[in-house]
Design an enzyme around this catalytic site. Structure first.
Site, PDB file in Angstrom:
ATOM      1  CB  CYS A  70      -4.574  -0.032  -1.637  1.00 36.73           C
ATOM      2  SG  CYS A  70      -6.189  -0.784  -1.875  1.00 36.73           S
ATOM      3  CB  CYS A  83      -7.642   1.960  -2.830  1.00 35.86           C
ATOM      4  SG  CYS A  83      -7.374   0.769  -1.562  1.00 35.86           S
ATOM      5  CG  ASP A  84      -5.127   4.458  -4.580  1.00 38.42           C
ATOM      6  OD1 ASP A  84      -6.195   5.002  -4.273  1.00 38.42           O
ATOM      7  OD2 ASP A  84      -4.202   4.261  -3.769  1.00 38.42           O
TER       8      ASP A  84
END
Ligand code: NAP
Length: 356
Positions: A175, A178-179
């Protein structure tokens, strides 16, 4: 069934918290079915698996193709629509139109506005052989329902390499949204595996942070839609490595990921590229493990819909909507549409089975 037995049951339980689940909840709530939604538990295990509440859209950034959200600043509207505590926890978004998490918060709120009750737990087991249906939640409690709508979606796949497992949370992710913004990736070469829309989306997003983004694809043609493929092929910071598969992620415990070893699928020599991050974008697996033996699944473990164009499953009174039963369209808008269909199917089935 006796009146008392029916009276102490939920009319409809909805499992899931993506666009299918919230749309089903909005429709069920407006039909006075008082739906109970299990939106999923907030656990580290779910975070790593990509199955936290609000589903896959919560893991994406810009949503450009959900109708009704053209370019515009939604801040004031979001401030007014979303409860302050949840609004404060939302990551700021200054994009064009709506972001995935914003869209999900709006749908969740809309479902709540009509009286939907929400429990932040997973359903871990179901017994569809009994009626009313029995569902066990991750808080250890059991619930009974006259109808169930399953909308648990799907989650990102990994390749299953030992090196991938070793560097999860240390440079390996499924992701980018997300990261990707983590300091470890700033100004470094990054690698995305896959050739679909997700891979292009992840790669494009990562160009904000990485010095260059390599897309590693096992064929010589992208699976992504034309517009997305064009975007990847013309982006100055994206380089596509065609006909390559990831053999091993290189690194050490201190620095995490330091590179990738790539095999050629057309007989070229092996390639080693230094990089600080590897992002997997190679498709999805439906979240149906808790349904094994209870509902008929397809060979790919998606819920099998038994009647064309409807949301009926192999068990009468259990309906399915969204990605959990769709390995073909997999769009937010199609998921929302099927959530509406599941709610209408459930409502009509209940009206027939339990006339007031
Ligand atoms: P996908 O379309 O199934 O693409 C998966 C990609 O991963 C393919 O290129 C596939 O290669 C590759 N792959 C699969 N297994 C692999 C393996 N073991 N090793 C190496 N490569 C592997 O999945 P997706 O990109 O997640 O998209 C899913 C759906 O969501 C699609 O319908 C897509 O249109 C939609 N979506 C839309 C948007 C958007 O419109 N903005 C964004 C994201 C997703 P092959 O091509 O060789 O099979």
């Amino acid at each position: 069934m006796t009146e008392e037995k029916v009276a102490d049951c939920e009319k409809v339980i909805i499992i899931g918290s993506g666009p299918a689940a919230w749309t089903a909840a909005i429709y069920c709530a407006r039909a006075a079915l008082r739906p109970l939604v299990f939106e999923g538990a907030i656990t580290e295990e779910n975070r790593l698996a990509g199955t936290l509440p609000l589903g896959q859209l919560a893991l994406t950034n810009e949503v450009e193709n959900y109708p009704g959200f053209p370019v515009g600043d939604l801040s004031a509207y979001l401030d007014a629509a979303i409860d302050p505590s949840r609004r404060a926890a939302m990551a700021p978004h200054r994009g064009h139109g709506v972001s995935g998490p914003e869209l999900m918060e709006l749908m969740r709120k809309q479902a709540g506005n009509f009286g939907t009750r929400i429990i932040t737990e997973d359903i871990v087991q179901v017994d569809f052989r009994r009626y009313p249906f029995e569902l066990s939640a991750s808080d250890g409690k059991s619930y009974r329902a006259l109808a169930v709508i399953v909308a648990t979606g799907a989650r990102a796949n990994y390749l299953g390499l030992p090196s991938e497992e070793r560097f999860k949370n240390n440079g390996v992710s499924a992701c980018a949204v997300c990261d990707g913004a983590l300091p470890r990736f700033r100004g470094k070469p990054l690698v995305v595996i896959g050739g679909g829309d997700s891979a292009v989306e992840e790669a494009t997003y990562l160009t904000k942070f990485g010095s260059i983004v390599y897309m590693v694809h096992r064929r010589d043609k992208l699976r992504a839609s034309k517009i997305m493929a064009q975007r990847a092929m013309t982006h100055p910071k994206i380089k596509i490595l065609w006909n390559r598969v990831l053999e091993e992620i290189l690194g050490n415990d201190q620095d995490g990921v330091t590179g990738v070893r790539l095999r050629s699928t057309v007989g070229e020599p092996e390639l080693t590229e230094p990089c600080a991050g590897v992002f997997l974008a190679i498709g999805h697996t439906p979240n149906t493990a808790f349904l094994e033996g209870q509902l008929e699944l397809t060979a790919k473990k998606y819920i099998k819909l038994t009647t064309p164009g409807r949301t009926l499953t192999s068990v009468e009174g259990v309906f399915a909507a969204g990605d959990v039963a769709d390995d073909y369209y997999r769009q937010a808008v199609t998921a929302a549409g099927s959530g509406c269909m599941a709610a209408l199917d459930a409502e009509r089935w209940l009206a027939e089975k339990h006339p007031e």
